[in-house]
Design an enzyme around this catalytic site. Structure first.
Site, PDB file in Angstrom:
ATOM      1  N   ASP A   1       1.449  -0.865   0.108  1.00  0.00           N
ATOM      2  CA  ASP A   1      -0.233   0.244  -0.518  1.00  0.00           C
ATOM      3  C   ASP A   1       0.741   0.886  -0.277  1.00  0.00           C
ATOM      4  O   ASP A   1       2.627   1.443   0.827  1.00  0.00           O
ATOM      5  CB  ASP A   1      -1.156   0.165   1.577  1.00  0.00           C
ATOM      6  CG  ASP A   1      -1.863  -1.060   1.594  1.00  0.00           C
ATOM      7  OD1 ASP A   1      -2.419  -1.353  -0.371  1.00  0.00           O
ATOM      8  OD2 ASP A   1      -2.680  -1.299   3.192  1.00  0.00           O
TER       9      ASP A   1
ATOM     10  N   ARG B   1      -1.840  -0.788  -8.536  1.00  0.00           N
ATOM     11  CA  ARG B   1      -2.929  -0.637  -8.187  1.00  0.00           C
ATOM     12  C   ARG B   1      -2.484   1.134  -8.175  1.00  0.00           C
ATOM     13  O   ARG B   1      -2.151   2.256  -7.753  1.00  0.00           O
ATOM     14  CB  ARG B   1      -3.321  -0.550  -7.147  1.00  0.00           C
ATOM     15  CG  ARG B   1      -4.521  -0.031  -6.645  1.00  0.00           C
ATOM     16  CD  ARG B   1      -4.834  -0.280  -5.026  1.00  0.00           C
ATOM     17  NE  ARG B   1      -4.446  -1.544  -4.144  1.00  0.00           N
ATOM     18  CZ  ARG B   1      -3.858  -1.795  -3.005  1.00  0.00           C
ATOM     19  NH1 ARG B   1      -3.631  -1.351  -2.351  1.00  0.00           N
ATOM     20  NH2 ARG B   1      -4.730  -3.297  -2.771  1.00  0.00           N
TER      21      ARG B   1
HETATM   22  P1  FDA Z   1     -13.941  10.045  -5.155  1.00  0.00           P
HETATM   23  O1  FDA Z   1     -13.341   9.705  -3.513  1.00  0.00           O
HETATM   24  O2  FDA Z   1     -13.637  10.612  -4.846  1.00  0.00           O
HETATM   25  O3  FDA Z   1     -15.307   8.934  -4.775  1.00  0.00           O
HETATM   26  C1  FDA Z   1     -16.643   8.971  -5.407  1.00  0.00           C
HETATM   27  C2  FDA Z   1     -17.244   8.140  -5.068  1.00  0.00           C
HETATM   28  O4  FDA Z   1     -17.507   7.228  -3.936  1.00  0.00           O
HETATM   29  C3  FDA Z   1     -18.597   9.082  -4.012  1.00  0.00           C
HETATM   30  O5  FDA Z   1     -19.207  10.137  -4.726  1.00  0.00           O
HETATM   31  C4  FDA Z   1     -19.421   8.060  -2.708  1.00  0.00           C
HETATM   32  O6  FDA Z   1     -20.424   7.770  -3.552  1.00  0.00           O
HETATM   33  C5  FDA Z   1     -18.317   6.743  -2.815  1.00  0.00           C
HETATM   34  N1  FDA Z   1     -17.002   6.626  -1.838  1.00  0.00           N
HETATM   35  C6  FDA Z   1     -15.672   7.234  -2.166  1.00  0.00           C
HETATM   36  N2  FDA Z   1     -15.379   6.650  -0.555  1.00  0.00           N
HETATM   37  C7  FDA Z   1     -16.117   6.382   0.436  1.00  0.00           C
HETATM   38  C8  FDA Z   1     -16.464   6.031   1.359  1.00  0.00           C
HETATM   39  N3  FDA Z   1     -15.604   5.750   2.461  1.00  0.00           N
HETATM   40  N4  FDA Z   1     -18.147   5.558   1.794  1.00  0.00           N
HETATM   41  C9  FDA Z   1     -18.581   5.068   1.254  1.00  0.00           C
HETATM   42  N5  FDA Z   1     -18.965   5.859  -0.768  1.00  0.00           N
HETATM   43  C10 FDA Z   1     -17.646   6.237  -0.525  1.00  0.00           C
HETATM   44  N6  FDA Z   1      -5.315   5.380  -1.027  1.00  0.00           N
HETATM   45  C11 FDA Z   1      -3.829   5.464  -0.420  1.00  0.00           C
HETATM   46  O7  FDA Z   1      -3.907   6.602  -0.139  1.00  0.00           O
HETATM   47  N7  FDA Z   1      -3.123   4.339  -0.456  1.00  0.00           N
HETATM   48  C12 FDA Z   1      -3.470   3.162  -0.728  1.00  0.00           C
HETATM   49  O8  FDA Z   1      -2.734   1.869  -0.862  1.00  0.00           O
HETATM   50  C13 FDA Z   1      -4.983   2.650  -0.649  1.00  0.00           C
HETATM   51  N8  FDA Z   1      -5.108   1.672  -1.700  1.00  0.00           N
HETATM   52  C14 FDA Z   1      -6.477   1.374  -2.024  1.00  0.00           C
HETATM   53  C15 FDA Z   1      -7.301   0.286  -2.263  1.00  0.00           C
HETATM   54  C16 FDA Z   1      -8.714   0.221  -2.604  1.00  0.00           C
HETATM   55  C17 FDA Z   1      -8.980  -0.619  -3.672  1.00  0.00           C
HETATM   56  C18 FDA Z   1      -8.798   1.737  -3.085  1.00  0.00           C
HETATM   57  C19 FDA Z   1     -10.309   1.037  -3.645  1.00  0.00           C
HETATM   58  C20 FDA Z   1      -8.167   1.547  -2.703  1.00  0.00           C
HETATM   59  C21 FDA Z   1      -7.580   2.650  -1.930  1.00  0.00           C
HETATM   60  N9  FDA Z   1      -6.855   4.045  -1.176  1.00  0.00           N
HETATM   61  C22 FDA Z   1      -5.665   4.303  -0.954  1.00  0.00           C
HETATM   62  C23 FDA Z   1      -8.566   5.207  -1.196  1.00  0.00           C
HETATM   63  C24 FDA Z   1      -7.644   5.864  -2.081  1.00  0.00           C
HETATM   64  O9  FDA Z   1      -7.184   6.799  -2.318  1.00  0.00           O
HETATM   65  C25 FDA Z   1      -9.399   6.832  -1.909  1.00  0.00           C
HETATM   66  O10 FDA Z   1      -9.098   7.897  -0.567  1.00  0.00           O
HETATM   67  C26 FDA Z   1     -10.380   6.035  -1.775  1.00  0.00           C
HETATM   68  O11 FDA Z   1     -10.351   4.905  -2.812  1.00  0.00           O
HETATM   69  C27 FDA Z   1     -11.964   7.446  -2.672  1.00  0.00           C
HETATM   70  O12 FDA Z   1     -11.798   7.565  -3.874  1.00  0.00           O
HETATM   71  P2  FDA Z   1     -12.890   7.368  -5.156  1.00  0.00           P
HETATM   72  O13 FDA Z   1     -11.953   6.492  -6.044  1.00  0.00           O
HETATM   73  O14 FDA Z   1     -13.575   6.337  -4.653  1.00  0.00           O
HETATM   74  O15 FDA Z   1     -13.359   8.577  -5.435  1.00  0.00           O
END
Ligand code: FDA
Length: 314
Positions: free
Chosen positions: A130, A181
């Site tokens: 990560d 990733r």
């Molecule tokens: P965004 O934050 O714009 O959200 C888009 C939509 O997704 C929201 O409108 C909502 O509907 C939904 N959503 C997002 N987060 C939500 C929540 N917490 N609860 C409910 N709904 C939510 N980060 C990092 O810094 N280091 C890492 O190693 C990882 N590893 C990782 C693995 C995997 C498999 C995922 C999916 C994510 C990570 N992350 C991470 C976290 C990543 O950086 C990020 O903070 C979150 O995925 C939220 O971003 P989105 O891309 O979902 O978009």
């Protein structure tokens, strides 16, 4: 502002003590965390596999400063990998280098991590490092590259689209055919290193996704953002790439509807499943991403408080 405050609180020992001892704390964590033990993680992985989803199991823990704790975390990963192999689960593992001793010393870190990745190699499994805050980006990539140079090929890293440096990192990782990733990034960063506006983070995400889909090695497109997902689908279709060339990744308990939908459309989907007692900072980062989750928490806390019991129906 709320996002910054929540990320700040994720690092506060006082807030951690307060939240962890709050009534209903476990209930509120259970939406995002599979449980406290290896067996809880294994059970969640089994259920997700049955639904056609693969898994990456994460034993929660970070910023570890004691050798015993770091060694114990590596031991847990060893048990986890053995259980995954025994159960023949479609699952790999994700770990944080600060959990393995990155802040203690490099030789010790390497000793812990190689124990885990050697066993993963024996089981034909994969270990994702990560990515933590930008204070660790270069160190994490340097450490990764040393292992890569030593011939490890069952490891991969994470790149965050909010970091200004990420295009250069991806170019280099693509050259080596490293499995990446891609996520947006979950830490509090200065404007000098990270884009601040969501539109910039999203634009960067789409650009990096394209580089990974076109030139990368089985990238993990990790997001719940439907616009990012659509952009990926359109790009893949335009290039006539097979769907087996990449996977979408999402977090346990988040957008389960979308997870099911992608599987039914034939996409590979991996769910990141955290488990363990150290859920506090993980939970707070999930709150920061979507402050509406706070209502869910307040609701859970109220329901389990003496006040909530007064109103609960028999
Ligand atoms: P965004 O934050 O714009 O959200 C888009 C939509 O997704 C929201 O409108 C909502 O509907 C939904 N959503 C997002 N987060 C939500 C929540 N917490 N609860 C409910 N709904 C939510 N980060 C990092 O810094 N280091 C890492 O190693 C990882 N590893 C990782 C693995 C995997 C498999 C995922 C999916 C994510 C990570 N992350 C991470 C976290 C990543 O950086 C990020 O903070 C979150 O995925 C939220 O971003 P989105 O891309 O979902 O978009």
């Amino acid at each position: 502002m709320l996002r910054e405050s929540l990320i700040y609180l994720s690092e506060s020992p006082l807030a951690r003590r307060f939240v962890k001892s709050a009534p209903g704390a476990r209930t509120m964590a259970s939406r995002f965390v599979a449980g406290e033990t290896v067996e809880d993680g294994i059970r969640a992985a089994r259920i997700l596999n049955q639904a056609g989803m693969s898994v990456s199991l994460d034993y929660l823990g970070e910023s570890v400063s004691s050798r015993e704790e770091a060694r114990a975390a590596a031991d847990t990963y060893i048990r986890l990998l053995n259980r995954i192999a025994e159960e023949k689960l479609k699952a790999n593992v994700s770990l944080k280098l600060t959990q393995m001793g990155q802040d203690i010393d490099q030789a010790f870190l390497r000793e812990n991590v190689t124990r885990v990745i050697d066993l993963a190699r024996q089981h034909d499994s994969f270990v994702r490092f990560d990515m933590e805050s930008s204070a660790y980006t270069q160190r994490t990539l340097d450490f990764f590259r040393k292992l890569w140079a030593d011939g490890y090929r069952n490891i991969g890293v994470v790149i965050q689209s909010y970091l200004r440096r990420s295009a250069g990192d991806i170019e280099q990782l693509n050259r080596d055919a490293v499995r990446v990733r891609l996520c947006k990034g979950a830490y509090k960063e200065l404007a000098t290193v990270a884009f601040e506006a969501k539109t910039d983070v999203d634009r960067s995400y789409v650009e990096l996704m394209k580089r990974l889909i076109e030139y990368g090695n089985y990238p993990g497109i990790a997001t719940h953002d439907e616009r990012m997902i659509r952009a990926t689908q359109e790009f893949v279709t335009g290039l006539q790439k097979p769907l087996s060339d990449f996977e979408f990744q999402m977090l346990y308990g988040i957008r389960r509807d979308l997870q099911k939908q992608l599987v039914s459309q034939g996409y590979n989907l991996r769910v990141y499943v955290p488990f363990g007692g150290a859920w506090y900072p993980y939970l707070m980062r999930r709150m920061a991403e979507r402050p509406a989750n706070l209502f869910f928490i307040v609701n859970a806390v109220l329901k389990e408080s003496p006040f909530g019991r007064l109103f609960r129906r028999k």
